[in-house]
Design a protein around this motif. Structure first.
Motif, PDB file in Angstrom:
ATOM      1  N   UNK A 387       0.804  -1.219   0.000  1.00 24.54           N
ATOM      2  CA  UNK A 387       0.000   0.000   0.000  1.00 24.54           C
ATOM      3  C   UNK A 387       0.836   1.267   0.000  1.00 24.54           C
ATOM      4  N   UNK A 388       2.110   1.166   0.374  1.00 25.02           N
ATOM      5  CA  UNK A 388       2.971   2.351   0.412  1.00 25.02           C
ATOM      6  C   UNK A 388       3.235   2.915  -0.979  1.00 25.02           C
ATOM      7  N   UNK A 389       2.944   2.133  -2.017  1.00 28.23           N
ATOM      8  CA  UNK A 389       3.217   2.591  -3.376  1.00 28.23           C
ATOM      9  C   UNK A 389       2.318   3.761  -3.761  1.00 28.23           C
ATOM     10  N   UNK A 390       1.145   3.894  -3.105  1.00 34.14           N
ATOM     11  CA  UNK A 390       0.240   4.998  -3.430  1.00 34.14           C
ATOM     12  C   UNK A 390       0.388   6.167  -2.464  1.00 34.14           C
ATOM     13  N   UNK A 391       1.347   6.081  -1.532  1.00 34.02           N
ATOM     14  CA  UNK A 391       1.508   7.134  -0.529  1.00 34.02           C
ATOM     15  C   UNK A 391       1.889   8.464  -1.175  1.00 34.02           C
ATOM     16  N   UNK A 392       2.813   8.432  -2.123  1.00 30.52           N
ATOM     17  CA  UNK A 392       3.230   9.646  -2.833  1.00 30.52           C
ATOM     18  C   UNK A 392       3.038   9.413  -4.324  1.00 30.52           C
ATOM     19  N   UNK A 393       2.271  10.288  -4.966  1.00 30.38           N
ATOM     20  CA  UNK A 393       1.922  10.091  -6.374  1.00 30.38           C
ATOM     21  C   UNK A 393       2.221  11.337  -7.195  1.00 30.38           C
ATOM     22  N   UNK A 394       2.336  11.117  -8.482  1.00 33.32           N
ATOM     23  CA  UNK A 394       2.333  12.205  -9.456  1.00 33.32           C
ATOM     24  C   UNK A 394       1.096  12.018 -10.314  1.00 33.32           C
ATOM     25  N   UNK A 395       0.250  13.031 -10.394  1.00 31.56           N
ATOM     26  CA  UNK A 395      -0.976  12.969 -11.185  1.00 31.56           C
ATOM     27  C   UNK A 395      -0.727  13.702 -12.503  1.00 31.56           C
ATOM     28  N   UNK A 396      -0.854  12.977 -13.610  1.00 28.80           N
ATOM     29  CA  UNK A 396      -0.596  13.533 -14.930  1.00 28.80           C
ATOM     30  C   UNK A 396      -1.901  13.988 -15.577  1.00 28.80           C
ATOM     31  N   UNK A 397      -1.865  15.157 -16.192  1.00 32.51           N
ATOM     32  CA  UNK A 397      -2.995  15.641 -16.971  1.00 32.51           C
ATOM     33  C   UNK A 397      -2.750  15.254 -18.425  1.00 32.51           C
ATOM     34  N   UNK A 398      -3.441  14.208 -18.867  1.00 34.14           N
ATOM     35  CA  UNK A 398      -3.207  13.628 -20.188  1.00 34.14           C
ATOM     36  C   UNK A 398      -4.346  14.015 -21.117  1.00 34.14           C
ATOM     37  N   UNK A 399      -4.012  14.621 -22.245  1.00 32.06           N
ATOM     38  CA  UNK A 399      -5.037  14.992 -23.211  1.00 32.06           C
ATOM     39  C   UNK A 399      -5.679  13.748 -23.802  1.00 32.06           C
ATOM     40  N   UNK A 400      -6.981  13.825 -24.018  1.00 32.06           N
ATOM     41  CA  UNK A 400      -7.666  12.712 -24.671  1.00 32.06           C
ATOM     42  C   UNK A 400      -7.119  12.560 -26.085  1.00 32.06           C
ATOM     43  N   UNK A 401      -6.692  11.358 -26.383  1.00 32.36           N
ATOM     44  CA  UNK A 401      -6.088  11.105 -27.690  1.00 32.36           C
ATOM     45  C   UNK A 401      -7.024  10.256 -28.534  1.00 32.36           C
ATOM     46  N   UNK A 402      -6.927  10.420 -29.823  1.00 33.52           N
ATOM     47  CA  UNK A 402      -7.737   9.641 -30.749  1.00 33.52           C
ATOM     48  C   UNK A 402      -6.794   8.896 -31.691  1.00 33.52           C
ATOM     49  N   UNK A 403      -6.935   7.593 -31.748  1.00 33.85           N
ATOM     50  CA  UNK A 403      -6.079   6.761 -32.581  1.00 33.85           C
ATOM     51  C   UNK A 403      -6.949   6.147 -33.690  1.00 33.85           C
ATOM     52  N   UNK A 404      -7.079   6.881 -34.765  1.00 33.76           N
ATOM     53  CA  UNK A 404      -7.957   6.427 -35.835  1.00 33.76           C
ATOM     54  C   UNK A 404      -7.227   5.578 -36.865  1.00 33.76           C
ATOM     55  N   UNK A 405      -5.919   5.755 -36.974  1.00 37.04           N
ATOM     56  CA  UNK A 405      -5.175   5.015 -37.990  1.00 37.04           C
ATOM     57  C   UNK A 405      -4.599   3.739 -37.408  1.00 37.04           C
ATOM     58  N   UNK A 436      -4.521   9.731   1.431  1.00 37.07           N
ATOM     59  CA  UNK A 436      -5.593   8.754   1.549  1.00 37.07           C
ATOM     60  C   UNK A 436      -5.753   8.214   2.964  1.00 37.07           C
ATOM     61  N   UNK A 437      -7.019   8.017   3.330  1.00 33.88           N
ATOM     62  CA  UNK A 437      -7.324   7.311   4.569  1.00 33.88           C
ATOM     63  C   UNK A 437      -7.688   5.861   4.283  1.00 33.88           C
ATOM     64  N   UNK A 438      -8.161   5.580   3.060  1.00 34.38           N
ATOM     65  CA  UNK A 438      -8.577   4.237   2.683  1.00 34.38           C
ATOM     66  C   UNK A 438      -7.986   3.882   1.326  1.00 34.38           C
ATOM     67  N   UNK A 439      -7.713   2.603   1.105  1.00 30.16           N
ATOM     68  CA  UNK A 439      -7.028   2.198  -0.125  1.00 30.16           C
ATOM     69  C   UNK A 439      -7.867   2.338  -1.385  1.00 30.16           C
ATOM     70  N   UNK A 440      -9.207   2.376  -1.276  1.00 28.13           N
ATOM     71  CA  UNK A 440     -10.033   2.428  -2.473  1.00 28.13           C
ATOM     72  C   UNK A 440     -10.462   3.853  -2.824  1.00 28.13           C
ATOM     73  N   UNK A 441      -9.741   4.851  -2.292  1.00 28.89           N
ATOM     74  CA  UNK A 441     -10.061   6.241  -2.620  1.00 28.89           C
ATOM     75  C   UNK A 441      -9.731   6.515  -4.078  1.00 28.89           C
TER      76      UNK A 441
END
Length: 557
Positions: A387-405, A436-441
């Motif tokens: 559970x310690x793996x989620x203690x410190x995170x980086x949240x990425x703002x990823x643009x919605x991509x479209x893969x038509x080809x 987080x207080x709970x793992x399913x947050x």
């Protein structure tokens, strides 16, 4: 082809459903949680690469950036035969089937094998895995090397710590390198543990190389002459007093020893030119700058890892003591790197309001630095409690991509990596810790953007243009199942040589909003805004739980 394409689109769908979406203006972003700086069994962790990625997936991480060490050993050579008479201290495995054996690290594991293992694990667990390295570019030896008086005591022979007078400084000054493409890029990293470490080709280096070649060569020439020198008178063999050997035999012994020492000197000095930076004298920030420049030439990224941490360990590398002091000043002394880890070990001095980070961002606004500096959250996860793996995170703002080809499997994986690498390069991300207080947050959301008078909207890592009509600052905070019932939001705005801060307590962390208009008009100047969130009402650096990257504002005339 069909199977790989299916896996790719399943991963995209999983990102869409397991993350939050932010939509404003004409742009739409997914908030993608990631764990940066994960260590696998390659560099001594309890978990193999596959298990590490599985744990990341089970704890809600959509991105796993694995950065094992490039090497885990350091070598001290005794002058003048540093490459012959030497001691190598190595860190050893404490877990798994290789307990007691030297840790292989990427150097001995194989760079291509490392890359393939990480990419394969990502495809199996539907996680965007990115390979990287925690580089140890440089270290410095202190001490005399050997305590000769202790060496000749039989009682100390079997414990080198009694007769080794060595301490290794700066072993834990690390750089996270992310975005290298090939195994060759890893193999040629300018790190002291690599045989490909660059040599000095300047005038001083060439002069040192000439001396390194000339002295042993002269010793060989003189030794041969002494060994072969003819006698002017007929040799007389007779028994000498006190059992001394004949002069001819003594001469041959001396000449042979001189020749042997010269050959050993040539072997030790090859390729004669000195290393660009050697570990026997302090080279300051230059070895780190060399690695940063190397990575930039390959379009990679470099983040300073745990820059405020301190380490002092006995017998960490064999019988070698290691000592590393905090190194925040290296952020001032080096240039061209991408950013630094603000959590856990970068907030007290660097990330705090009006700290080193603000100082460097203001320098960028004044055009005194070429690029801005971004902050990340550093998990530094080495196994143990999953559970310690989620203690410190980086949240990425990823643009919605479209893969038509239609794309090949390699093109698909490259596109997926770029979805994460581009926000990292441009600062479109924020860091969180101890939320987080709970793992399913869910994903802790920090929506932070600026709206100018023309209606243009910009988020973290971007630059807005403003005029005399001012600019709107908008912040939305949403944290489910948080440890804190109340938080404090701090807004930081720069001026040319100072910063201004505003604070607002928030009672409802599940749905909070701050909107205000800044009517300041600073024609010709560039400023920035950034946000810190503190757990509770205390705004000490140690209580910070979220940190945005800056949004820049250019005021037009």
């Amino acid at each position: 082809m069909r199977k790989s394409a299916l896996l790719f689109y399943i991963l995209l769908i999983s990102i869409a459903f397991r993350t939050s979406a932010l939509t404003y203006g004409t742009e739409a972003y997914y908030y993608v949680p990631g764990a940066v700086h994960l260590d696998s069994y390659v560099s001594g962790s309890e978990m193999g690469i596959d298990e590490l990625v599985r744990v990341a997936y089970e704890n809600g991480m959509q991105v796993a950036i694995i950065t094992d060490h490039d090497n885990e050993w350091a070598t001290y050579g005794l002058w003048p035969f540093r490459d012959i008479i030497k001691y190598t201290g190595a860190k050893r495995y404490e877990f798994g089937p290789d307990v007691g054996k030297p840790i292989r690290a990427i150097k001995k594991y194989g760079a291509q094998n490392y890359i393939d293992s990480i990419e394969g694990a990502g495809r199996r667990y539907q996680v965007a895995t990115i390979h990287g390295v925690e580089a140890v570019p440089y270290y410095q030896w202190e001490g005399r090397g050997i305590r000769w008086g202790e060496l000749f005591k039989p009682t100390t022979w079997f414990d080198p710590s009694n007769w080794l007078d060595l301490k290794l400084r700066n072993w834990h000054r690390h750089l996270l390198v992310i975005g290298l493409e090939t195994a060759e890029d890893y193999e040629k990293l300018p790190s002291l543990g690599n045989s490909t470490y660059p040599l000095r080709y300047d005038l001083k280096g060439i002069g040192t190389g000439f001396v390194n070649l000339l002295l042993p060569a002269l010793l060989i020439v003189v030794g041969i002459q002494v060994f072969r020198r003819p006698k002017k008178r007929k040799r007389v063999w007779r028994k000498r007093k006190r059992g001394l050997a004949p002069r001819a035999i003594r001469r041959k012994i001396i000449g042979g020893c001189m020749t042997l020492l010269g050959l050993l000197g040539l072997w030790s000095a090859f390729p004669f030119l000195p290393r660009q930076y050697d570990p026997y004298r302090d080279s300051g920030e230059k070895p780190y700058q060399s690695l940063i420049d190397y990575v930039n030439r390959r379009d990679g990224m470099v983040f300073w890892a745990h820059p405020e941490s301190e380490s002092n360990k006995e017998k960490e590398l064999g019988f070698i003591k290691t000592r590393t002091e905090p190194y925040p000043n290296l952020l001032r002394q080096t240039t061209g790197y991408t950013g630094f880890a603000i959590f856990q070990e970068g907030m007290r001095v660097i990330g705090k309001p009006d700290g080193i980070w603000d100082e460097l961002l203001r320098a960028y606004c004044r055009n005194e630095r070429e690029r801005p500096i971004w902050a990340i959250g550093e998990a530094d996860f080495e196994g143990g409690n999953s559970g310690a793996i989620r203690e410190t995170q980086t949240i990425f703002l990823v643009k919605k991509a479209h893969f038509s080809n239609p794309m090949t499997a390699d093109d698909q994986f490259l596109a997926l990596r770029n979805m994460i690498l581009q926000p990292m390069k441009r600062g479109r991300m924020y860091a969180t810790t101890r939320i987080y207080a709970e793992p399913d947050a869910g994903v802790p959301r920090l929506e932070f953007y600026l709206r100018n008078a023309q209606g243009e909207i910009h988020t973290m890592g971007e630059t807005s243009r403003a005029d005399h009509r001012g600019i709107h600052v908008e912040i939305k905070l949403s944290i489910e199942k948080a440890r804190y019932e109340k938080v404090t939001v701090q807004i930081i705005r720069s001026r040319r040589n100072k910063i201004q801060t505003w604070q607002k307590p928030i009672d409802n962390v599940k749905d909070a909003s701050i909107v205000f208009k800044d009517e300041s008009y600073l024609p010709g100047e560039t400023i920035y805004y950034r946000v810190l969130v503190y757990g509770g009402l205390d705004t000490r650096p140690s209580t910070a739980i979220m940190a945005s990257n800056p949004i820049f504002v250019e005021y037009v005339q």
